[in-house]
Design a protein around this motif. Structure first.
Motif, mmCIF file in Angstrom:
data_model
loop_
_atom_site.group_PDB
_atom_site.id
_atom_site.type_symbol
_atom_site.label_atom_id
_atom_site.label_comp_id
_atom_site.label_asym_id
_atom_site.label_seq_id
_atom_site.Cartn_x
_atom_site.Cartn_y
_atom_site.Cartn_z
ATOM 1 N N ALA A 299 56.586 21.765 34.726
ATOM 2 C CA ALA A 299 55.233 22.022 35.229
ATOM 3 C C ALA A 299 54.323 22.600 34.143
ATOM 4 O O ALA A 299 53.152 22.212 34.036
ATOM 5 C CB ALA A 299 55.301 22.962 36.429
ATOM 6 N N HIS A 300 54.834 23.515 33.305
ATOM 7 C CA HIS A 300 53.971 24.196 32.337
ATOM 8 C C HIS A 300 53.558 23.292 31.179
ATOM 9 O O HIS A 300 52.700 23.678 30.373
ATOM 10 C CB HIS A 300 54.665 25.453 31.801
ATOM 11 N N ARG B 67 53.445 17.592 44.656
ATOM 12 C CA ARG B 67 54.458 18.381 43.945
ATOM 13 C C ARG B 67 55.061 17.594 42.777
ATOM 14 O O ARG B 67 55.377 18.179 41.737
ATOM 15 C CB ARG B 67 55.547 18.835 44.927
ATOM 16 N N ALA C 11 52.553 17.853 40.069
ATOM 17 C CA ALA C 11 52.543 19.201 39.491
ATOM 18 C C ALA C 11 53.773 19.489 38.640
ATOM 19 O O ALA C 11 53.784 20.452 37.866
ATOM 20 C CB ALA C 11 52.443 20.229 40.614
ATOM 21 N N LEU D 177 56.710 20.136 40.108
ATOM 22 C CA LEU D 177 57.589 20.966 40.933
ATOM 23 C C LEU D 177 58.710 20.148 41.549
ATOM 24 O O LEU D 177 59.694 20.701 42.049
ATOM 25 C CB LEU D 177 56.761 21.649 42.037
ATOM 26 N N GLU D 178 58.542 18.832 41.573
ATOM 27 C CA GLU D 178 59.589 17.876 41.944
ATOM 28 C C GLU D 178 59.543 16.743 40.920
ATOM 29 O O GLU D 178 58.491 16.478 40.330
ATOM 30 C CB GLU D 178 59.351 17.285 43.346
ATOM 31 N N HIS D 179 60.684 16.093 40.716
ATOM 32 C CA HIS D 179 60.719 14.962 39.802
ATOM 33 C C HIS D 179 61.054 13.686 40.569
ATOM 34 O O HIS D 179 61.880 13.703 41.490
ATOM 35 C CB HIS D 179 61.749 15.194 38.694
#
Length: 353
Positions: A77-78, A52, A55, A57-59
């Motif tokens: 993410a994008h 994640r 991805a 979704l988490e930093h």
């Protein structure tokens, strides 16, 4: 034709805290371009948190993540040039397979006709040519998974992320789809990071397996290296079942160690061990069982189960209770039979204590 410029992945001293809980204390890992690397481990080991963070979704709490040499640590993410295949597939039920694959392309600015043509090409790459008109409900679980893979691949990411992609499939279908994913990755040459808790799955698809425990890398390497030369009792037992028993290293010479388990002596690769106390990881299939004949390690059958192509035993010995799978015997030895245990050449690994 979908083309890829596979990217490398680098974690530099990455830490991830959730409040007062530290999920990842200090992770450093490099993934080479064009390879399939599996993050493997039991629930709670940190593998999904690692994926994640990759991805977006988490930093991370601290440290850096690089993709293709670019620092993406705090990018959304994008903006990361990665695509993700989720455990649940996440297909739109009201859209056809073709529309599902084209959706991401259209969202990234590709026009309708061009997006459709590329989506059709993506479906063909995963063996679903001519099935683009079907709704997800009209596809099997394996076909739905392939649509999800096609949707991710048509975006031509530097890195493809797969989060437990086969967990919703039955055992036979899992075997087939994992083979398809591996063949696709090798043919197209993209970088893939694959998360699973299934050891057989990891062994079947990976260039490199990274086994995680409590947020740390317990061991990483080629599948065969981890299976045949585990660095710890945890790895030995997690990478396929193993009997981990105490032993004595009698001598070491020419890269081989003479080890003693009870009255039984056996030669194995030394794995850097020195004379003294150690542990021996013994795969269930590496144990030979026969009625007591005065040689080998004495034991007694506690349980015996016939499973068609093999027999499973639990055998009590001075070294502990051994789990044994025997593919050679035609008639199972009954419970309480006095037996002799001998070790076969392969399936034995020495672990320094």
């Amino acid at each position: 034709m979908t083309t890829f410029k596979p990217g490398s992945v680098v974690f530099e001293h990455v830490r991830k805290d959730f409040g007062s809980f530290t999920a990842i204390p200090d992770l450093s890992l490099t993934i080479e371009p064009g390879t399939l690397v599996t993050l493997l481990g039991p629930s709670g080991c940190g593998k999904t948190t690692t994926l994640r963070m990759l991805a977006g979704l988490e930093h991370p709490t601290s440290g850096r993540i690089l993709i293709g040499g670019k620092d993406v640590t705090m990018l959304p993410a994008h903006s990361r040039d990665v695509s993700m295949v989720f455990q649940s597939y996440a297909l739109f039920p009201h859209m056809s397979a073709l529309e599902n694959v084209a959706y991401g392309l259209e969202s990234s600015g590709l026009k309708g006709k061009e997006a459709k043509e590329k989506a059709e090409e993506g479906l063909a790459q995963v063996g679903l040519a001519g099935m683009g008109h079907r709704l997800p409900a009209e596809l099997s679980g394996g076909q739905q998974q392939r649509v999800a893979v096609a949707r991710a691949l048509v975006l031509e990411p530097q890195v493809l992320l797969l989060d437990e992609p086969l967990s919703n499939l039955d055992a036979r279908l899992r075997r087939r789809v994992r083979t398809e994913i591996r063949e696709l990755q090798q043919r197209l040459g993209f970088t893939a990071v694959y998360v699973t808790h299934d050891q057989d799955e990891a062994l079947a698809v990976s260039d490199t397996i990274v086994v995680m425990k409590d947020g740390h890398i317990a061991q990483s390497g080629a599948p065969r290296d981890l299976y045949e030369a585990p660095a710890s009792s945890f790895i030995a037992d997690f990478m396929g079942e193993a009997n981990v028993v105490p032993c004595s290293v009698v001598s070491v010479e020419g890269g081989m160690a003479l080890v003693r388990v009870g009255d039984l002596e056996h030669k194995v690769p030394s794995s850097g061990a020195r004379p003294g106390s150690a542990q021996l990881a013994i795969r269930p299939g590496a144990v030979g069982v026969s009625e007591r004949n005065g040689s080998g390690l004495a034991g007694k059958v506690l349980t015996s189960a016939y499973l068609g192509d093999h027999v499973e035993y639990e055998v009590e010995t001075a070294a502990g209770t051994l789990f044994v799978t025997d593919h050679t015997v035609t008639t199972p030895l009954p419970s309480q039979t006095e037996v002799s245990i001998n070790l076969r050449p392969r399936g034995i690994a020495l672990i320094a204590a």
